[in-house]
Design an enzyme around this catalytic site. Structure first.
Site, PDB file in Angstrom:
ATOM      1  CE  LYS A  96       2.015  -6.944   4.255  1.00 32.26           C
ATOM      2  NZ  LYS A  96       0.696  -7.110   3.610  1.00 32.26           N
ATOM      3  CG  ASP A 128       0.384  -8.890   0.267  1.00 31.34           C
ATOM      4  OD1 ASP A 128      -0.244  -9.017  -0.795  1.00 31.34           O
ATOM      5  OD2 ASP A 128      -0.160  -8.666   1.368  1.00 31.34           O
ATOM      6  CD  GLN A 157       7.684  -3.530  -3.085  1.00 28.00           C
ATOM      7  OE1 GLN A 157       8.878  -3.800  -3.254  1.00 28.00           O
ATOM      8  NE2 GLN A 157       7.125  -3.523  -1.892  1.00 28.00           N
ATOM      9  NE  ARG A 178      -1.664  -7.682  -5.379  1.00 27.74           N
ATOM     10  CZ  ARG A 178      -1.596  -8.152  -4.113  1.00 27.74           C
ATOM     11  NH1 ARG A 178      -0.763  -7.614  -3.236  1.00 27.74           N
ATOM     12  NH2 ARG A 178      -2.345  -9.157  -3.744  1.00 27.74           N
ATOM     13  N   GLY A 182       4.474   0.604  -4.372  1.00 30.45           N
ATOM     14  CA  GLY A 182       5.385   0.281  -3.265  1.00 30.45           C
ATOM     15  C   GLY A 182       5.049   1.129  -2.058  1.00 30.45           C
ATOM     16  CB  ALA A 183       3.245   0.315   0.853  1.00 29.76           C
ATOM     17  CG  HIS A 221      -6.108   3.435  -4.900  1.00 30.11           C
ATOM     18  ND1 HIS A 221      -4.965   3.141  -4.209  1.00 30.11           N
ATOM     19  CD2 HIS A 221      -7.018   2.521  -4.525  1.00 30.11           C
ATOM     20  CE1 HIS A 221      -5.158   2.096  -3.447  1.00 30.11           C
ATOM     21  NE2 HIS A 221      -6.390   1.694  -3.610  1.00 30.11           N
ATOM     22  NE  ARG A 283      -2.868   1.365   2.378  1.00 31.91           N
ATOM     23  CZ  ARG A 283      -2.005   0.337   2.463  1.00 31.91           C
ATOM     24  NH1 ARG A 283      -2.306  -0.725   3.128  1.00 31.91           N
ATOM     25  NH2 ARG A 283      -0.835   0.388   1.866  1.00 31.91           N
TER      26      ARG A 283
HETATM   27  C1  LIG Z   1      -4.479  -4.294  -4.339  1.00 31.51           C
HETATM   28  C2  LIG Z   1      -3.232  -3.660  -3.815  1.00 31.51           C
HETATM   29  C3  LIG Z   1      -2.239  -4.470  -3.302  1.00 31.51           C
HETATM   30  C4  LIG Z   1      -1.058  -3.907  -2.821  1.00 31.51           C
HETATM   31  N1  LIG Z   1      -0.046  -4.722  -2.406  1.00 31.51           N
HETATM   32  C5  LIG Z   1       1.125  -4.177  -2.027  1.00 31.51           C
HETATM   33  C6  LIG Z   1       2.247  -4.992  -1.716  1.00 31.51           C
HETATM   34  O1  LIG Z   1       2.206  -6.210  -1.759  1.00 31.51           O
HETATM   35  N2  LIG Z   1       3.402  -4.367  -1.353  1.00 31.51           N
HETATM   36  C7  LIG Z   1       3.516  -2.987  -1.313  1.00 31.51           C
HETATM   37  O2  LIG Z   1       4.598  -2.477  -1.021  1.00 31.51           O
HETATM   38  N3  LIG Z   1       2.453  -2.204  -1.575  1.00 31.51           N
HETATM   39  C8  LIG Z   1       1.275  -2.757  -1.940  1.00 31.51           C
HETATM   40  N4  LIG Z   1       0.215  -1.933  -2.238  1.00 31.51           N
HETATM   41  C9  LIG Z   1       0.270  -0.485  -1.892  1.00 31.51           C
HETATM   42  C10 LIG Z   1       0.879   0.349  -2.996  1.00 31.51           C
HETATM   43  O3  LIG Z   1       2.245   0.042  -3.125  1.00 31.51           O
HETATM   44  C11 LIG Z   1       0.700   1.844  -2.732  1.00 31.51           C
HETATM   45  O4  LIG Z   1       1.305   2.186  -1.523  1.00 31.51           O
HETATM   46  C12 LIG Z   1      -0.740   2.297  -2.671  1.00 31.51           C
HETATM   47  O5  LIG Z   1      -1.541   1.592  -3.567  1.00 31.51           O
HETATM   48  C13 LIG Z   1      -0.849   3.791  -3.014  1.00 31.51           C
HETATM   49  O6  LIG Z   1      -0.387   3.997  -4.312  1.00 31.51           O
HETATM   50  P1  LIG Z   1      -1.315   4.340  -5.584  1.00 31.51           P
HETATM   51  O7  LIG Z   1      -0.897   3.433  -6.682  1.00 31.51           O
HETATM   52  O8  LIG Z   1      -2.725   4.259  -5.248  1.00 31.51           O
HETATM   53  O9  LIG Z   1      -0.832   5.793  -6.038  1.00 31.51           O
HETATM   54  P2  LIG Z   1      -0.657   7.171  -5.269  1.00 31.51           P
HETATM   55  O10 LIG Z   1       0.135   8.019  -6.193  1.00 31.51           O
HETATM   56  O11 LIG Z   1      -0.182   6.982  -3.886  1.00 31.51           O
HETATM   57  O12 LIG Z   1      -2.122   7.710  -5.210  1.00 31.51           O
HETATM   58  C14 LIG Z   1      -2.884   8.039  -6.363  1.00 31.51           C
HETATM   59  C15 LIG Z   1      -4.253   8.516  -5.914  1.00 31.51           C
HETATM   60  O13 LIG Z   1      -4.935   7.415  -5.287  1.00 31.51           O
HETATM   61  C16 LIG Z   1      -5.675   7.839  -4.177  1.00 31.51           C
HETATM   62  N5  LIG Z   1      -5.124   7.181  -2.967  1.00 31.51           N
HETATM   63  C17 LIG Z   1      -3.982   6.476  -2.883  1.00 31.51           C
HETATM   64  N6  LIG Z   1      -3.807   5.972  -1.646  1.00 31.51           N
HETATM   65  C18 LIG Z   1      -4.868   6.385  -0.925  1.00 31.51           C
HETATM   66  C19 LIG Z   1      -5.275   6.201   0.413  1.00 31.51           C
HETATM   67  N7  LIG Z   1      -4.564   5.492   1.290  1.00 31.51           N
HETATM   68  N8  LIG Z   1      -6.444   6.775   0.807  1.00 31.51           N
HETATM   69  C20 LIG Z   1      -7.197   7.505  -0.068  1.00 31.51           C
HETATM   70  N9  LIG Z   1      -6.849   7.708  -1.364  1.00 31.51           N
HETATM   71  C21 LIG Z   1      -5.717   7.161  -1.783  1.00 31.51           C
HETATM   72  C22 LIG Z   1      -5.561   9.331  -4.149  1.00 31.51           C
HETATM   73  O14 LIG Z   1      -6.621   9.866  -4.910  1.00 31.51           O
HETATM   74  C23 LIG Z   1      -4.230   9.579  -4.821  1.00 31.51           C
HETATM   75  O15 LIG Z   1      -4.142  10.853  -5.373  1.00 31.51           O
HETATM   76  C24 LIG Z   1      -0.925  -2.492  -2.786  1.00 31.51           C
HETATM   77  C25 LIG Z   1      -1.930  -1.676  -3.324  1.00 31.51           C
HETATM   78  C26 LIG Z   1      -3.054  -2.240  -3.841  1.00 31.51           C
HETATM   79  C27 LIG Z   1      -4.090  -1.348  -4.450  1.00 31.51           C
END
Ligand SMILES: Cc1cc2nc3c(=O)[nH]c(=O)nc-3n(C[C@H](O)[C@H](O)[C@H](O)COP(=O)(O)OP(=O)(O)OC[C@H]3O[C@@H](n4cnc5c(N)ncnc54)[C@H](O)[C@@H]3O)c2cc1C
Length: 300
Positions: A96, A128, A157, A178, A182-183, A221, A283
């Site tokens: 970051k 990131d 994002q 990547r 978005g988190a 995911h 998370r």
């Molecule tokens: C490799 C990687 C790098 C990332 N880098 C960044 C970044 O630089 N900046 C940023 O803002 N965000 C980053 N993120 C986080 C991202 O923005 C999301 O907040 C996070 O990945 C959850 O979104 P999702 O795409 O999995 O979909 P979602 O719609 O949130 O989830 C889809 C499904 O995935 C599973 N799931 C998702 N999250 C979880 C969890 N915490 N525990 C258990 N199951 C879960 C569940 O089955 C859910 O139904 C990153 C994520 C990944 C995978």
């Protein structure tokens, strides 16, 4: 509501101090955090490599308050890169920019990125993306690094309205992207707030990246989106080595296995270090069901 509650807690200093120093914390974080030391993290990467899974190491920490702290973060990453090299691991590092001093001195931050990229094999440094307050500056640094031939991967994002234009810009410059959802807790003025809208935008951006991107990373995911990536890649005859999936360590391990068994590339984001609290709380915010997992471990 739970999401907002955990995002609020992720910034709470008192709770953070208590959690990070509590002796029981290891019990509930070990599923998502590789450990407190680089050695712990490299061991996890080596174990994953044996399962055919690549990794990206995240030395946990955000928003340093002095140039010295930023230099210490950079040095921790240089050590991680040296460890990856020495053990021949299929790993990158993810950083970051606020850890490298973005809030203090933008040129100094760029210099830290350059030192890391110069030390690493090509493609080994990923930047990131943090909250929307940092988007312009973060992409600006990725562009300036690329202009000096230190190409680093940057993150886009899907929840931000601006992301379509940003992806076009990154593709034009052949900067690897990547794509994640978005988190952070962004206002409606800059970001989609409904999951349905974020998912729709993700799919559109993913297809643009698969068609025109430079070795994009599909970070999610979401089973439905991953299924659509398989389908789209097959339809457009995009070979499995032209992109990779990325997921977080400890999350949806069943889906991780399936991706690798189908012959696609998968890289896991492996966090380590003592400053694990904000990462861990994000998370929980994403999936309140993880709280049940945490509580179950505490009671064991
Ligand atoms: C490799 C990687 C790098 C990332 N880098 C960044 C970044 O630089 N900046 C940023 O803002 N965000 C980053 N993120 C986080 C991202 O923005 C999301 O907040 C996070 O990945 C959850 O979104 P999702 O795409 O999995 O979909 P979602 O719609 O949130 O989830 C889809 C499904 O995935 C599973 N799931 C998702 N999250 C979880 C969890 N915490 N525990 C258990 N199951 C879960 C569940 O089955 C859910 O139904 C990153 C994520 C990944 C995978």
């Amino acid at each position: 509501m739970m999401r907002h509650f955990f995002l609020f807690l992720s910034g709470h200093r008192g709770v953070r101090r208590w959690m990070e120093t509590s002796s029981v914390s290891k019990k509930f974080t070990r599923r998502f955090i590789a450990g407190e030391t680089l050695a712990d993290a490299l061991t996890v990467c080596a174990d994953l490599a044996r399962e055919g899974i690549w990794s990206t190491l995240d030395h946990l920490g955000e928003n340093v308050t002095s140039v010295e702290e930023a230099a210490a973060s950079r040095d921790a990453y240089l050590q991680a890169l040296a460890g990856i090299e020495a053990r021949g691991l299929p790993a990158t590092v993810s950083v970051k920019l606020t850890q490298l001093g973005l809030d203090l001195d933008e040129d100094g931050c760029l210099e830290n990125v350059r030192q890391m990229a110069a030390k690493a094999a090509p493609g080994r440094v990923e930047i990131d993306m943090e909250s929307s307050a940092y988007t312009d500056r973060t992409l600006g640094i990725a562009e300036r690094a690329a202009a000096g031939f230190e190409r680093v991967r940057c993150v886009i994002q899907a929840y931000l309205y601006r992301s379509g234009a940003d992806i076009e810009r990154m593709n034009r410059l052949a900067i690897p992207v990547r794509l994640c959802k978005g988190a952070y807790d962004e206002p409606a003025a800059v970001a989609f707030r409904q999951k349905r809208e974020v998912d729709r935008n993700y799919l559109a951006l993913m297809k643009t990246l698969l068609d025109q991107g430079n070795y994009p990373a599909i970070a999610t995911h979401d089973e439905r989106i991953i299924g659509e990536a398989f389908r789209y890649a097959r339809e457009r005859t995009i070979a499995p080595d032209k992109f990779e999936f990325q997921m977080l360590y400890g999350i949806r391990r069943d889906l991780q296995r399936r991706i690798v068994d189908l012959g696609y590339r998968l890289r896991l984001y492996v966090p380590y270090g003592t400053a694990w609290y904000p990462y861990f709380m994000r998370r929980l915010a994403e999936r309140p069901a993880n709280v049940v997992f945490v509580l179950r471990n505490l009671l064991r």
